[in-house]
Design an enzyme around this catalytic site. Structure first.
Site, short mmCIF file in Angstrom:
data_model
loop_
_atom_site.label_atom_id
_atom_site.label_comp_id
_atom_site.label_asym_id
_atom_site.label_seq_id
_atom_site.Cartn_x
_atom_site.Cartn_y
_atom_site.Cartn_z
N ALA A 1 21.89 26.31 94.78
CA ALA A 1 21.18 25.34 95.57
C ALA A 1 19.70 25.69 95.94
O ALA A 1 18.91 24.92 96.43
CB ALA A 1 21.91 25.30 97.05
N ASP B 1 28.44 34.17 93.40
CA ASP B 1 28.31 33.95 92.03
C ASP B 1 29.24 32.84 91.89
O ASP B 1 30.58 32.94 91.94
CB ASP B 1 28.64 35.10 91.38
CG ASP B 1 28.54 34.95 89.88
OD1 ASP B 1 28.36 34.01 89.23
OD2 ASP B 1 28.60 35.97 89.08
N GLY C 1 16.50 25.02 97.48
CA GLY C 1 16.99 23.98 98.56
C GLY C 1 16.22 22.73 98.32
O GLY C 1 16.39 21.85 99.36
N ASP D 1 24.29 30.11 95.95
CA ASP D 1 23.28 30.66 95.00
C ASP D 1 23.74 32.07 95.08
O ASP D 1 23.90 32.74 95.98
CB ASP D 1 21.89 30.06 95.46
CG ASP D 1 21.01 30.18 94.22
OD1 ASP D 1 20.56 29.06 93.68
OD2 ASP D 1 20.65 31.39 93.84
N CYS E 1 17.34 21.04 84.24
CA CYS E 1 15.45 20.85 84.06
C CYS E 1 15.45 21.34 82.76
O CYS E 1 14.17 21.95 82.40
CB CYS E 1 14.64 21.11 85.11
SG CYS E 1 14.67 23.04 85.67
C1 LIG Z 1 17.49 25.05 88.79
S1 LIG Z 1 17.68 26.19 90.13
C2 LIG Z 1 18.18 25.29 91.42
C3 LIG Z 1 17.36 24.43 92.34
C4 LIG Z 1 17.79 23.92 93.46
N1 LIG Z 1 18.97 23.23 93.35
C5 LIG Z 1 16.60 22.85 94.02
O1 LIG Z 1 16.82 22.07 94.05
O2 LIG Z 1 15.74 23.49 94.72
C6 LIG Z 1 19.15 27.00 89.57
C7 LIG Z 1 19.55 28.01 90.73
O3 LIG Z 1 20.87 28.51 90.05
C8 LIG Z 1 21.21 29.85 90.64
N2 LIG Z 1 22.30 30.70 89.90
C9 LIG Z 1 21.99 31.15 88.70
N3 LIG Z 1 23.05 31.65 88.38
C10 LIG Z 1 23.91 31.46 89.34
C11 LIG Z 1 25.33 31.97 89.49
N4 LIG Z 1 25.84 32.77 88.83
N5 LIG Z 1 25.89 31.64 90.66
C12 LIG Z 1 25.27 31.04 91.53
N6 LIG Z 1 23.90 30.58 91.52
C13 LIG Z 1 23.28 30.93 90.24
C14 LIG Z 1 19.50 30.37 90.59
O4 LIG Z 1 19.36 31.43 91.55
C15 LIG Z 1 18.76 29.24 90.83
O5 LIG Z 1 18.35 29.24 92.20
#
Ligand SMILES: C[S@@+](CC[C@H](N)C(=O)[O-])C[C@H]1O[C@@H](n2cnc3c(N)ncnc32)[C@H](O)[C@@H]1O
Length: 532
Positions: free
Chosen positions: A286, A370, A289, A335, A446
């Site tokens: 998330a 995670d 955010g 996250d 993305c």
């Molecule tokens: C594309 S970004 C999310 C952007 C967010 N949804 C927004 O609209 O602002 C992907 C997110 O996945 C998180 N992430 C990566 N590996 C992860 C994991 N194993 N568990 C949880 N979150 C993870 C990253 O920290 C990052 O914030």
């Protein structure tokens, strides 16, 4: 095009250290640090007059990085291996070909900069290469523009994935991206805010993204429209009216589709059900955010919560709440990066949305966990373990947002694509059993690489017999390209700099071959869980 773009006009009193600071930042990026972690410290180290120039210099150098590197290799009599020297020369070439800097200043100041970084012995070489470019800028700009500015592995993969869009796509990835706004529906609407922008003398226009999704229930479809604002020229957020009060957010056009899609599917599901159980929602991955805030805005959740949680727009445009159908919403956002979670709190606070609260109607929980292994614990004793809807905005290579983060072309490797696809698979496989039968999972990236998108979804559907892909109606959708599963937006549209092949002009309609809103390269797929 023969003239340099006039997108920046450096001040005469420019501090020599600007170029040195930008060179050092470029060196840090080549050592693996991200632009987003370096940009603020760089700008904060400079005085007001220098900030704009440093920003343009850094971003433009990164956008044309691989092209100027190839040009440099073709210009030098002997291979130049030293990173510091190469970086300085590429910075100089960028000023000569792509920025509105007088040639003599570009050459002189860049030669001075190489001395400042303790490579005075290379000053003759820097001077010679830059003079060669300055003597025939049109020829060298043409040469540098002819090809993409991507690492070869990425260009090859894009050619394999998007052969017919390859040229416009790779050229677009060297451009800057337009600035889009999302208006906070709890405070205003796009049309009213457009008027506020006009009063503030900020040129902007409305953009409407539309789609229709076949829900999987008989012939039922859900219609979705997202209205947003595109600024004609980007401005600092400090110029946006009431920005600090949370009236609007800067968010890419295609990123603004996620919350309306998941929320519309949810409203449809709720409207068709009996009983008044709690509903459970998950925003996986998330932070920071952006999509979570949008979802909360659509959910109509306000601190006062007097207005009820769900609004369904009826045909006559009046709002009708379906609160009776819901006793409580449990929205969990997760996250795994704590610093990024801090930014969720900051964003929600600015938008005057609730940061984690427990009250009679809403339980909003934000957890640092995670997603590959996390198992949810429902807070409401009555609810079973499953989620009604999951928004998975998955970690990805971010190749669809290269225009905004051009450092990606220096940082990402071919191996990263494999690792990222594996991580996405693990997250999907861990979350899927936590979705209720009849629930929806919206998968978003993305990325513009098929391995992370349509191929990821196809493999998922093969592994999970209780998953079906819910189709977007191609005829009713004005964004993205139809895929075997889901839709792919490609970041092509509006050439803003002096690249030759596809500047937007009278012929643009003939040249552009994909539906465009100018937004980033997002992928969307909706999965529905069925009983087996
Ligand atoms: C594309 S970004 C999310 C952007 C967010 N949804 C927004 O609209 O602002 C992907 C997110 O996945 C998180 N992430 C990566 N590996 C992860 C994991 N194993 N568990 C949880 N979150 C993870 C990253 O920290 C990052 O914030």
């Amino acid at each position: 095009m023969s003239n340099k773009p006039s997108n920046t006009t450096p001040n005469k009193t420019q501090n020599k250290n600007v170029r040195v600071a930008v060179i050092n930042t470029l060196l840090s990026i080549q050592q693996g640090q991200s632009l987003s972690s370096l940009l603020d410290p760089l700008l904060n180290s400079l005085n007001g007059d220098d900030k704009g120039f440093a920003h343009a210099l850094l971003l433009t150098t990164l956008r044309h990085w691989h092209a100027t590197a190839r040009l440099l290799d073709s210009l030098a009599d002997n291979p130049i291996d030293e990173l510091e020297v190469r970086t300085t020369i590429q910075l100089g070439i960028t000023q000569l070909l792509y920025l509105n800097v007088a040639d003599h200043a570009a050459i002189h100041e860049t030669v001075e900069a190489v001395k400042h970084i303790d490579y005075a012995r290379a000053s003759g070489l820097v001077n010679a290469v830059l003079r060669k470019v300055a003597n025939n800028p049109n020829k060298f700009r043409k040469k540098a523009n002819r090809n993409h500015s991507l690492p070869n592995w990425l260009a090859q993969q894009l050619k394999a994935d998007w052969r017919e869009h390859y040229d416009e796509l790779t050229q677009s990835l060297r451009q800057s991206a337009p600035m889009f706004l999302r208006v906070n529906g709890l405070q205003s609407d796009s049309e009213s805010y457009l008027s506020q922008l006009a009063e503030a003398e900020i040129d902007a226009e409305l953009v409407s993204l539309e789609t229709s999704i076949k829900t999987g229930d008989a012939d039922e479809s859900v219609e979705i429209e997202q209205q947003l604002i595109e600024l004609i020229d980007s401005v600092p957020v400090s110029r946006l009216p009431e920005f600090e009060e949370g009236i609007a957010s800067v968010q890419d056009a295609h990123a603004q589709l996620a919350a309306p899609i998941i929320q519309s599917l949810l409203e449809n599901k709720l409207a068709n059900r009996e009983g008044s159980d709690s509903i459970r929602l998950l925003d996986a991955c998330a932070a920071p955010g952006g999509k979570l805030a949008h979802w909360l805005e659509l959910l109509g959740v306000q601190e006062s919560e007097q207005t009820g949680l769900f609004h369904v727009k009826q045909v006559d445009g009046e709002k009708n709440t379906i609160n009776n159908n819901i006793s409580k919403v449990e929205l969990t956002a997760i996250d795994n990066e704590a610093p990024r979670i801090t930014r969720i709190f900051e964003n929600l606070e600015r938008l005057q949305l609730p940061t984690p609260i427990v009250n009679s109607k809403l339980h909003l929980d934000i957890e640092c966990v995670d997603a590959t292994s996390w198992q949810s614990q429902p807070t409401d004793k009555d609810s079973d373990r499953g989620f009604d809807a999951i928004l998975l905005d998955a970690p990805c290579t971010a190749t669809g947002v290269i225009r905004r983060h051009p450092d990606i072309t220096l940082l990402r490797t071919e191996e990263d694509v494999q690792h990222t696809a594996q991580l996405q698979e693990q997250i999907l496989d861990n979350l899927w059993p936590q979705l209720k039968v009849g629930g929806y999972l919206l998968y978003v990236t993305c990325s513009i690489l098929k391995q992370e998108n349509v191929e990821q979804m196809q493999a998922f559907l093969t592994r999970h017999k209780d998953a079906v892909a819910v189709a977007f109606d191609d005829e009713q959708t004005n964004w993205g390209i139809d895929q075997a599963v889901g839709r792919q937006c490609l970041p092509v549209y509006k050439m803003t700099e002096a690249l030759e092949p596809i500047a937007v002009d009278q012929d643009a309609e003939q040249k552009i071959t994909v539906p465009v809103a100018g937004g980033d390269g997002f992928y969307y797929a909706v999965l529905r869980k069925v009983s087996t």
